[in-house]
Each structure stands twice: as structure tokens, then as C-alpha cells.
Design a protein around this motif. Structure first.
Motif, PDB file in Angstrom:
ATOM      1  N   HIS A  92       9.688  22.715  -7.178  1.00 25.39           N
ATOM      2  CA  HIS A  92      10.769  21.951  -6.558  1.00 25.39           C
ATOM      3  C   HIS A  92      10.233  20.656  -5.931  1.00 25.39           C
ATOM      4  N   PRO A  93       9.697  19.751  -6.763  1.00 25.05           N
ATOM      5  CA  PRO A  93       9.103  18.519  -6.233  1.00 25.05           C
ATOM      6  C   PRO A  93      10.168  17.580  -5.666  1.00 25.05           C
ATOM      7  N   ALA A  94       9.750  16.748  -4.744  1.00 26.19           N
ATOM      8  CA  ALA A  94      10.654  15.767  -4.154  1.00 26.19           C
ATOM      9  C   ALA A  94      10.730  14.532  -5.037  1.00 26.19           C
ATOM     10  N   ASP A  95      11.912  13.951  -5.100  1.00 25.46           N
ATOM     11  CA  ASP A  95      12.136  12.719  -5.846  1.00 25.46           C
ATOM     12  C   ASP A  95      12.003  11.542  -4.878  1.00 25.46           C
ATOM     13  N   TYR A  96      11.010  10.704  -5.115  1.00 26.08           N
ATOM     14  CA  TYR A  96      10.724   9.583  -4.211  1.00 26.08           C
ATOM     15  C   TYR A  96      11.218   8.257  -4.775  1.00 26.08           C
ATOM     16  N   SER A  97      12.147   8.293  -5.716  1.00 25.61           N
ATOM     17  CA  SER A  97      12.581   7.051  -6.363  1.00 25.61           C
ATOM     18  C   SER A  97      13.233   6.088  -5.379  1.00 25.61           C
ATOM     19  N   SER A  98      13.994   6.612  -4.413  1.00 23.35           N
ATOM     20  CA  SER A  98      14.634   5.719  -3.442  1.00 23.35           C
ATOM     21  C   SER A  98      13.589   5.039  -2.564  1.00 23.35           C
ATOM     22  N   GLU A  99      12.587   5.809  -2.097  1.00 21.91           N
ATOM     23  CA  GLU A  99      11.509   5.218  -1.294  1.00 21.91           C
ATOM     24  C   GLU A  99      10.713   4.203  -2.125  1.00 21.91           C
ATOM     25  N   LEU A 100      10.537   4.537  -3.398  1.00 23.01           N
ATOM     26  CA  LEU A 100       9.786   3.640  -4.285  1.00 23.01           C
ATOM     27  C   LEU A 100      10.508   2.298  -4.411  1.00 23.01           C
ATOM     28  N   ASN A 101      11.795   2.339  -4.598  1.00 22.71           N
ATOM     29  CA  ASN A 101      12.579   1.103  -4.705  1.00 22.71           C
ATOM     30  C   ASN A 101      12.577   0.331  -3.384  1.00 22.71           C
ATOM     31  N   GLU A 102      12.671   1.069  -2.287  1.00 22.84           N
ATOM     32  CA  GLU A 102      12.706   0.421  -0.976  1.00 22.84           C
ATOM     33  C   GLU A 102      11.427  -0.360  -0.707  1.00 22.84           C
ATOM     34  N   TYR A 103      10.298   0.289  -0.936  1.00 22.64           N
ATOM     35  CA  TYR A 103       9.037  -0.368  -0.599  1.00 22.64           C
ATOM     36  C   TYR A 103       8.606  -1.376  -1.669  1.00 22.64           C
ATOM     37  N   ALA A 104       9.108  -1.201  -2.887  1.00 20.28           N
ATOM     38  CA  ALA A 104       8.882  -2.240  -3.897  1.00 20.28           C
ATOM     39  C   ALA A 104       9.572  -3.525  -3.462  1.00 20.28           C
ATOM     40  N   GLY A 105      10.798  -3.399  -2.925  1.00 22.48           N
ATOM     41  CA  GLY A 105      11.521  -4.565  -2.439  1.00 22.48           C
ATOM     42  C   GLY A 105      10.823  -5.231  -1.275  1.00 22.48           C
ATOM     43  N   LYS A 106      10.290  -4.400  -0.353  1.00 20.21           N
ATOM     44  CA  LYS A 106       9.595  -4.970   0.804  1.00 20.21           C
ATOM     45  C   LYS A 106       8.310  -5.677   0.379  1.00 20.21           C
TER      46      LYS A 106
ATOM     47  N   TRP B  92       0.834  -1.206   0.000  1.00 19.01           N
ATOM     48  CA  TRP B  92       0.000   0.000   0.000  1.00 19.01           C
ATOM     49  C   TRP B  92       0.869   1.257   0.000  1.00 19.01           C
ATOM     50  N   MET B  93       1.934   1.222   0.807  1.00 21.69           N
ATOM     51  CA  MET B  93       2.838   2.375   0.864  1.00 21.69           C
ATOM     52  C   MET B  93       3.565   2.556  -0.469  1.00 21.69           C
ATOM     53  N   TYR B  94       3.883   1.446  -1.105  1.00 17.29           N
ATOM     54  CA  TYR B  94       4.533   1.525  -2.415  1.00 17.29           C
ATOM     55  C   TYR B  94       3.655   2.282  -3.411  1.00 17.29           C
ATOM     56  N   TYR B  95       2.371   1.981  -3.422  1.00 16.89           N
ATOM     57  CA  TYR B  95       1.471   2.647  -4.369  1.00 16.89           C
ATOM     58  C   TYR B  95       1.352   4.141  -4.077  1.00 16.89           C
ATOM     59  N   GLU B  96       1.415   4.506  -2.820  1.00 16.99           N
ATOM     60  CA  GLU B  96       1.384   5.936  -2.485  1.00 16.99           C
ATOM     61  C   GLU B  96       2.658   6.621  -2.958  1.00 16.99           C
ATOM     62  N   TYR B  97       3.810   5.983  -2.738  1.00  9.94           N
ATOM     63  CA  TYR B  97       5.061   6.558  -3.228  1.00  9.94           C
ATOM     64  C   TYR B  97       5.098   6.587  -4.755  1.00  9.94           C
ATOM     65  N   SER B  98       4.476   5.604  -5.375  1.00 13.89           N
ATOM     66  CA  SER B  98       4.394   5.578  -6.830  1.00 13.89           C
ATOM     67  C   SER B  98       3.601   6.776  -7.345  1.00 13.89           C
ATOM     68  N   ALA B  99       2.512   7.107  -6.652  1.00 13.17           N
ATOM     69  CA  ALA B  99       1.708   8.273  -7.040  1.00 13.17           C
ATOM     70  C   ALA B  99       2.520   9.558  -6.864  1.00 13.17           C
ATOM     71  N   LEU B 100       3.275   9.641  -5.773  1.00 12.14           N
ATOM     72  CA  LEU B 100       4.113  10.822  -5.545  1.00 12.14           C
ATOM     73  C   LEU B 100       5.201  10.940  -6.615  1.00 12.14           C
ATOM     74  N   GLN B 101       5.772   9.810  -7.003  1.00 14.43           N
ATOM     75  CA  GLN B 101       6.818   9.846  -8.025  1.00 14.43           C
ATOM     76  C   GLN B 101       6.245  10.231  -9.380  1.00 14.43           C
ATOM     77  N   ASN B 102       5.001   9.834  -9.637  1.00 10.16           N
ATOM     78  CA  ASN B 102       4.349  10.244 -10.884  1.00 10.16           C
ATOM     79  C   ASN B 102       4.193  11.761 -10.948  1.00 10.16           C
ATOM     80  N   LEU B 103       3.902  12.367  -9.812  1.00 11.48           N
ATOM     81  CA  LEU B 103       3.810  13.836  -9.766  1.00 11.48           C
ATOM     82  C   LEU B 103       5.163  14.455 -10.065  1.00 11.48           C
ATOM     83  N   TYR B 104       6.204  13.880  -9.454  1.00  9.00           N
ATOM     84  CA  TYR B 104       7.564  14.385  -9.703  1.00  9.00           C
ATOM     85  C   TYR B 104       7.897  14.298 -11.194  1.00  9.00           C
TER      86      TYR B 104
END
Length: 380
Positions: free
Chosen positions: A110-124, A84-96
Motif C-alpha cells: 500500500h505505497p503512498a502516491d507522492y504525485s501531488s507533492e512532486l508537482n508542488e515542489y517541481a513548481g517551487k 532537493w526536496m523535489y528529488y526526494e519526492y521523485s525517488a519516493l514516487q519512483n518506488l510507488y
């Protein structure tokens, strides 16, 4: 001047439409969509004040919304929370990504880049589904292997290219797979041995059709030669045997119709405007022949497991009916009407050859056979 004025109105209208659509989405609380639309519109007009304001506010609220959800999920005990958290970070990364494509919007927001969080939670999330799959495999039954395969496939969706997960997925699929060999019907049990070659070639067509669409991803069909060549040990064998192929005899059904008509048999001319006609009744009999040829075949189907135990039997019946109609007459031709003459002049069709009949019956039988086999194995 009029054309220029019209062009200005069109441009202004498009500009207002762009602003209104982004603004309307923002006002309705569709912050992600508002950011996407505003960023796209700013590519054409980077200095539009309304769009600049909308994208700033919409992005701020979108981030707050997603981060609140992430915070709530993080406190949940459900192990699917990583997904669930991955999908939220995915939505944030889409905005970026959307804002990054528009330099003016990127400098503004100046949007935040959530790629590291996206990879982290994709792995989890991948780990959760991978571990689920391993748990199902321990049950060591075909249904559990199917479920494990789907878990591994979901894990690969989060972590594509992971060799460990891919190997586990392949092993689970192979363990879940039912391998079915279609045995060719070599003994047809009928006297038309000269046409056996037609039927022998059809098994290859059947296997190919079933391989392309088995109706079940965990069932794979093989021909006997293919299974032998690949060293496949079948889980089940489908035996087919033509217990009957009966090419019928021609049958004629006759129907008679008597017709009559009054016709002029003599004319006496007394003077140009005075003609006396004599009539007489003429008769004819029209005989219509309905010629038919009915043929029927029966394919016996037996499904056995690896030990030879019968799992299922069925009989597939196919038929082919050929018919033609023609007519003849006796009596006086003058009694015939136009419709009668059309039937009488109709060309007589020759009955089909035996090969053609067998081919038509084959199409009917095998089409039904494929449907029944596909339906049977759809429940595996």
C-alpha cells in the motif's frame, strides 16, 4: 529424469538468485534498489515469502530515509531546498510506480502516491530558477543573458510546457546569441577566373557545416543570402579573401644509376657434356625521373563587428603536392635486373588538371578555416 532434475535445479537457482539479490541490496542499505528488484521478481512469483518480506521492510526504510531528508531540507535557508526536496519526492514516487506495476506487491505494501507533492515542489523549484533568470536579465549583457537562458532551461526541466518560462528562455537566448555572417570570397585575386565557380559554391558548404556544429550554442552562422532573406542583422561578419592561389609548374629531378652485368656472349659446344661459355660485361644507365607539382593557396580571414572594427585576422594556408616517378635507360638491356624492369615498365601518370588542384587545395584550406573559426567562436 536427469533432464527434469537439471531443469529443477536451474529454476531453483534463479529463484534463489532473485531472492539473494533483493535481500543483499536490503542488507546493504540500498532500500530503493531492493524495492525495485523485489517488485520486479514478484511479478513472476507473487507468493514468494522472502520477496514479500523484503519489499515490505525495504519500502518502509526507504520512505523513512527520504522523508527524513525532506524534513531536514525544509528547515534549510537555501532556496535550492525546493529542488532537493523535489528529488526526494521523485525517488519516493519512483518506488510507488514500481510497486504499482506489481498488483501483489501493491496490495501488500500500500505505497503512498507522492504525485501531488512532486508537482508542488517541481513548481517551487521552477520558480526559483525562473526568478534567478529574471535577475540575470537585468544586467543587460550577453554573458548574463547566457546565464539567464540556462536558468530558464533548468526551470523548464521542472515545469515543462510553461509558456511564460519558455518565452523568457527564447528572449534570453536571442539576446545572448551572436549572429555571424560568412561573406563569400568573391574577389580571389588570381588569374584562374574560369574556376571561380568552384570556390563560390564552397561557402554554402562551410555555412552548413558551421550551422550543424558551431562549437558554441550561442553562436549562429548565416550565409549572406540567408541573412538577407531572413532579415538578420549580423553582430559580426567574417570576410574571406584568397590572396594567393598559385598552381605551380612541373619540376623534374633526375637521378642516374649505372649498372653492369656479366652475360654469356658465346658458347662453344665440343660435345654434349662439354660446353665452354664466354662472358662479357654489359652496361646500362637507368635514369629515374621524380616529377612533382607543388601548388599553394592562402585565404585571408577578417572578422569585423557591426561597426566594421576588426576583431580578429588570420591566414589559412593550404597546399597540394602531386608527384610521380618513372624511369628510362640507355645501354644494353641485358644489364637490367628485374627491379629495374619494373620501374621501366611503370605507367607514367599525367599531372592533375587545374580544377582538380584547386579542389584539393580548397578542401585543405576550408577544413582548416572551419576548425579555426569554430575554435575562435567557442570562447564567445
Amino acid at each position: 529424469m536427469k533432464n527434469i532434475y537439471s531443469l529443477v535445479l536451474i529454476v531453483v537457482g534463479l529463484w534463489l538468485t532473485g531472492c539473494r539479490s533483493a535481500s543483499k541490496l536490503y542488507e546493504k542499505g540500498n532500500y530503493d534498489d531492493a524495492v525495485q528488484v523485489a517488485a520486479k521478481k514478484l511479478q513472476k512469483d507473487p507468493n514468494d515469502p522472502k520477496l514479500r518480506s523484503v519489499i515490505q521492510d525495504a519500502y518502509k526504510y526507504a520512505v523513512t530515509d527520504h522523508e527524513n531528508k525532506i524534513q531536514n531540507y525544509s528547515q534549510n535557508d537555501n532556496e535550492l531546498k525546493w529542488e532537493w526536496m523535489y528529488y526526494e519526492y521523485s525517488a519516493l514516487q519512483n518506488l510507488y510506480n514500481a510497486i504499482f506495476k506489481t498488483p501483489s506487491a501493491f496490495e501488500l505494501v500500500h505505497p503512498a502516491d507522492y504525485s501531488s507533492e512532486l508537482n508542488e515542489y517541481a513548481g517551487k523549484a521552477a520558480d526559483v530558477h525562473y526568478n534567478h533568470g529574471l535577475q540575470y536579465i537585468r544586467n543587460n549583457d550577453r554573458q548574463s543573458f547566457k546565464t539567464a537562458y540556462h536558468e530558464f532551461q533548468t526551470a523548464l526541466g521542472f515545469d515543462p510546457g510553461n509558456v511564460t518560462i519558455q518565452n523568457a528562455s527564447n528572449d534570453a537566448y536571442n539576446s545572448a546569441l551572436t549572429r555571424v555572417v560568412i561573406v563569400p570570397a568573391l574577389d580571389y585575386g588570381f588569374s584562374y577566373s574560369s574556376y571561380n565557380y568552384q570556390l563560390q559554391n564552397y561557402e554554402n558548404d562551410i555555412v552548413q557545416i558551421l550551422q550543424n556544429n558551431s562549437g558554441n550554442e550561442f553562436v549562429k552562422f548565416y550565409s549572406s543570402p540567408e541573412a538577407e532573406r531572413l532579415g538578420v542583422i549580423p553582430d559580426e561578419v567574417v570576410e574571406t579573401h584568397f590572396t594567393q592561389i598559385n598552381i605551380g609548374r612541373i619540376k623534374d629531378n633526375y637521378s642516374n644509376r649505372d649498372i653492369s652485368k656479366d652475360v654469356v656472349v658465346k658458347e662453344t659446344v665440343y660435345k654434349p657434356d662439354s660446353v665452354v661459355k664466354q662472358y662479357a660485361k654489359v652496361k646500362a644507365r637507368v635514369t629515374t625521373t621524380q616529377r612533382t607539382l607543388y601548388s599553394e593557396g592562402n585565404l585571408n580571414v577578417v572578422v569585423r563587428d557591426a561597426t566594421g572594427r576588426v576583431l580578429w585576422t588570420d591566414n589559412v594556408i593550404g597546399s597540394e603536392t602531386w608527384s610521380t616517378e618513372f624511369a628510362s635507360y640507355t645501354g644494353d638491356e641485358r644489364a637490367l635486373g628485374d627491379d629495374d624492369k619494373k620501374i621501366l615498365n611503370r605507367k607514367r601518370d599525367n599531372p592533375p588538371r587545374d580544377e582538380e588542384i584547386i579542389s584539393c587545395m580548397k578542401d585543405s584550406i576550408y577544413k582548416d578555416f572551419i576548425s579555426r573559426i569554430r575554435n575562435y567562436y567557442s570562447h564567445y
